[in-house]
Write a protein that holds these residues in place. Structure first.
Motif, PDB file in Angstrom:
ATOM      1  N   THR A  68      40.478  52.802 -27.646  1.00  0.00           N
ATOM      2  CA  THR A  68      40.678  54.241 -27.728  1.00  0.00           C
ATOM      3  C   THR A  68      39.885  54.980 -26.657  1.00  0.00           C
ATOM      4  OG1 THR A  68      40.882  53.949 -30.108  1.00  0.00           O
ATOM      5  CG2 THR A  68      40.614  56.194 -29.327  1.00  0.00           C
ATOM      6  N   ASN A  69      40.489  55.998 -26.086  1.00  0.00           N
ATOM      7  CA  ASN A  69      39.915  56.866 -25.060  1.00  0.00           C
ATOM      8  C   ASN A  69      39.784  56.208 -23.693  1.00  0.00           C
ATOM      9  OD1 ASN A  69      38.203  57.986 -27.756  1.00  0.00           O
ATOM     10  ND2 ASN A  69      39.306  59.475 -26.528  1.00  0.00           N
ATOM     11  N   THR A  70      40.331  55.021 -23.518  1.00  0.00           N
ATOM     12  CA  THR A  70      40.351  54.423 -22.189  1.00  0.00           C
ATOM     13  C   THR A  70      41.703  54.730 -21.545  1.00  0.00           C
ATOM     14  OG1 THR A  70      41.190  52.281 -22.952  1.00  0.00           O
ATOM     15  CG2 THR A  70      38.793  52.543 -22.843  1.00  0.00           C
ATOM     16  N   SER A  71      41.729  54.668 -20.225  1.00  0.00           N
ATOM     17  CA  SER A  71      42.966  54.892 -19.481  1.00  0.00           C
ATOM     18  C   SER A  71      42.881  54.085 -18.192  1.00  0.00           C
ATOM     19  CB  SER A  71      43.146  56.379 -19.171  1.00  0.00           C
ATOM     20  OG  SER A  71      42.142  56.812 -18.272  1.00  0.00           O
ATOM     21  N   ARG A  72      43.888  54.217 -17.361  1.00  0.00           N
ATOM     22  CA  ARG A  72      43.905  53.486 -16.092  1.00  0.00           C
ATOM     23  C   ARG A  72      42.661  53.806 -15.261  1.00  0.00           C
ATOM     24  NH1 ARG A  72      47.914  50.883 -13.745  1.00  0.00           N
ATOM     25  NH2 ARG A  72      49.462  51.885 -15.066  1.00  0.00           N
ATOM     26  N   ASN A  73      42.227  55.057 -15.292  1.00  0.00           N
ATOM     27  CA  ASN A  73      41.063  55.480 -14.510  1.00  0.00           C
ATOM     28  C   ASN A  73      39.749  55.447 -15.287  1.00  0.00           C
ATOM     29  OD1 ASN A  73      42.741  56.035 -12.292  1.00  0.00           O
ATOM     30  ND2 ASN A  73      43.216  58.052 -13.127  1.00  0.00           N
ATOM     31  N   ARG A  74      39.824  55.232 -16.593  1.00  0.00           N
ATOM     32  CA  ARG A  74      38.620  55.202 -17.435  1.00  0.00           C
ATOM     33  C   ARG A  74      38.677  53.979 -18.343  1.00  0.00           C
ATOM     34  NH1 ARG A  74      39.646  60.855 -19.725  1.00  0.00           N
ATOM     35  NH2 ARG A  74      40.057  59.527 -21.495  1.00  0.00           N
ATOM     36  N   SER A  75      38.305  52.842 -17.840  1.00  0.00           N
ATOM     37  CA  SER A  75      38.339  51.625 -18.641  1.00  0.00           C
ATOM     38  C   SER A  75      36.953  51.333 -19.212  1.00  0.00           C
ATOM     39  CB  SER A  75      38.842  50.454 -17.803  1.00  0.00           C
ATOM     40  OG  SER A  75      38.037  50.291 -16.661  1.00  0.00           O
ATOM     41  N   ALA A  76      36.907  50.471 -20.204  1.00  0.00           N
ATOM     42  CA  ALA A  76      35.628  50.071 -20.801  1.00  0.00           C
ATOM     43  C   ALA A  76      34.920  49.122 -19.844  1.00  0.00           C
ATOM     44  CB  ALA A  76      35.865  49.398 -22.143  1.00  0.00           C
ATOM     45  N   ASP A 111      29.931  44.865 -16.863  1.00  0.00           N
ATOM     46  CA  ASP A 111      30.574  44.856 -15.542  1.00  0.00           C
ATOM     47  C   ASP A 111      32.048  44.495 -15.667  1.00  0.00           C
ATOM     48  OD1 ASP A 111      28.203  45.570 -14.268  1.00  0.00           O
ATOM     49  OD2 ASP A 111      27.581  43.490 -14.058  1.00  0.00           O
ATOM     50  N   LEU A 112      32.711  45.095 -16.655  1.00  0.00           N
ATOM     51  CA  LEU A 112      34.124  44.845 -16.926  1.00  0.00           C
ATOM     52  C   LEU A 112      34.959  46.049 -16.522  1.00  0.00           C
ATOM     53  CD1 LEU A 112      33.751  43.596 -20.600  1.00  0.00           C
ATOM     54  CD2 LEU A 112      34.190  42.152 -18.624  1.00  0.00           C
ATOM     55  N   SER A 113      36.258  45.873 -16.606  1.00  0.00           N
ATOM     56  CA  SER A 113      37.220  46.959 -16.490  1.00  0.00           C
ATOM     57  C   SER A 113      38.381  46.599 -17.416  1.00  0.00           C
ATOM     58  CB  SER A 113      37.697  47.106 -15.038  1.00  0.00           C
ATOM     59  OG  SER A 113      38.636  48.144 -14.947  1.00  0.00           O
ATOM     60  N   VAL A 114      38.237  46.941 -18.720  1.00  0.00           N
ATOM     61  CA  VAL A 114      39.216  46.524 -19.729  1.00  0.00           C
ATOM     62  C   VAL A 114      39.678  47.723 -20.558  1.00  0.00           C
ATOM     63  CG1 VAL A 114      38.357  44.161 -19.844  1.00  0.00           C
ATOM     64  CG2 VAL A 114      37.391  45.867 -21.372  1.00  0.00           C
ATOM     65  N   ARG A 115      40.933  47.617 -21.079  1.00  0.00           N
ATOM     66  CA  ARG A 115      41.509  48.695 -21.882  1.00  0.00           C
ATOM     67  C   ARG A 115      42.147  48.219 -23.179  1.00  0.00           C
ATOM     68  NH1 ARG A 115      45.560  51.762 -18.965  1.00  0.00           N
ATOM     69  NH2 ARG A 115      46.047  49.865 -17.893  1.00  0.00           N
ATOM     70  N   SER A 116      42.189  46.900 -23.401  1.00  0.00           N
ATOM     71  CA  SER A 116      42.757  46.405 -24.654  1.00  0.00           C
ATOM     72  C   SER A 116      42.102  45.086 -25.032  1.00  0.00           C
ATOM     73  CB  SER A 116      44.280  46.246 -24.551  1.00  0.00           C
ATOM     74  OG  SER A 116      44.626  45.317 -23.555  1.00  0.00           O
ATOM     75  N   VAL A 117      42.259  44.731 -26.312  1.00  0.00           N
ATOM     76  CA  VAL A 117      41.660  43.503 -26.838  1.00  0.00           C
ATOM     77  C   VAL A 117      42.634  42.863 -27.821  1.00  0.00           C
ATOM     78  CG1 VAL A 117      40.429  44.785 -28.640  1.00  0.00           C
ATOM     79  CG2 VAL A 117      39.634  42.495 -28.005  1.00  0.00           C
ATOM     80  N   TYR A 118      42.693  41.553 -27.767  1.00  0.00           N
ATOM     81  CA  TYR A 118      43.543  40.766 -28.664  1.00  0.00           C
ATOM     82  C   TYR A 118      42.621  39.851 -29.453  1.00  0.00           C
ATOM     83  CZ  TYR A 118      47.403  37.754 -30.171  1.00  0.00           C
ATOM     84  OH  TYR A 118      48.314  37.049 -30.915  1.00  0.00           O
ATOM     85  N   PHE A 119      42.738  39.854 -30.773  1.00  0.00           N
ATOM     86  CA  PHE A 119      41.871  39.041 -31.616  1.00  0.00           C
ATOM     87  C   PHE A 119      42.578  37.774 -32.067  1.00  0.00           C
ATOM     88  CE2 PHE A 119      40.125  43.279 -31.921  1.00  0.00           C
ATOM     89  CZ  PHE A 119      38.782  43.022 -31.698  1.00  0.00           C
ATOM     90  N   LYS A 120      41.863  36.661 -31.939  1.00  0.00           N
ATOM     91  CA  LYS A 120      42.370  35.361 -32.367  1.00  0.00           C
ATOM     92  C   LYS A 120      41.393  34.771 -33.368  1.00  0.00           C
ATOM     93  CE  LYS A 120      44.096  32.468 -29.560  1.00  0.00           C
ATOM     94  NZ  LYS A 120      44.467  31.541 -28.509  1.00  0.00           N
ATOM     95  N   PRO A 121      41.907  34.073 -34.378  1.00  0.00           N
ATOM     96  CA  PRO A 121      40.999  33.453 -35.347  1.00  0.00           C
ATOM     97  C   PRO A 121      40.170  32.348 -34.696  1.00  0.00           C
ATOM     98  CG  PRO A 121      43.297  32.900 -35.844  1.00  0.00           C
ATOM     99  CD  PRO A 121      43.308  33.823 -34.674  1.00  0.00           C
TER     100      PRO A 121
END
Length: 146
Positions: A68-76, A111-121
């Motif tokens: 949430t609140n991330t975008s192409r120009n504002r990534s985590a 030192d990342l540039s990420v906007r989504s996360v996928y969870f795996k067991p």
């Protein structure tokens, strides 16, 4: 006879108003009882250049969550995985392409540039890691102090 028809119609109408609201309420209570996988904490820089912190509480594995609140120009740029699952971090907003980082429970990355996360067991739950990402206590102190 007309009075009885009017009363029956009023009863049917009142049931129609009550029944649709009861379904979502029961579903919400069920989801709340189920809980979450834990929390994923992340930091990003907003449009004014201020560092912001957010947390998501994923409910399911095998699901992509947009940060949430991330975008192409504002990534985590910083992420801490306090879930019971493996967190695969992606540069785009819909878990497309290859994951740029995989965080086990208790790990963090910067030192990342990420906007989504996928969870795996994963079979590993709530562990402390002493690898290059630091342990849980390290990230917790870091999260609170900034």
């Amino acid at each position: 006879m007309r009075l009885r028809s009017t009363a029956s119609a009023a009863l049917v109408a009142s049931c129609a108003l009550v029944l649709p609201t009861a379904g979502p309420s029961l579903a919400y209570d069920h989801d709340r009882d189920r809980g979450t996988l834990g929390e994923l904490h992340y930091r990003f820089t907003d449009g004014d250049g201020d560092v912001r912190r957010r947390t998501i509480e994923p409910a399911d594995n095998d699901t992509c969550y947009r940060l949430t609140n991330t975008s192409r120009n504002r990534s985590a740029f910083w992420v801490a995985n306090e879930t019971e699952s493996l967190a695969l971090l992606y540069q785009d907003g819909s878990c497309g392409g290859e994951a740029v980082e995989a965080l086990r429970p208790g790990e963090r990355a910067h030192d990342l540039s990420v906007r989504s996360v996928y969870f795996k067991p994963t079979g590993h739950h709530h562990g402390h890691h002493d690898g290059h990402h630091g342990g849980r206590d390290d990230w917790h102190d870091d999260w609170q102090d900034d």
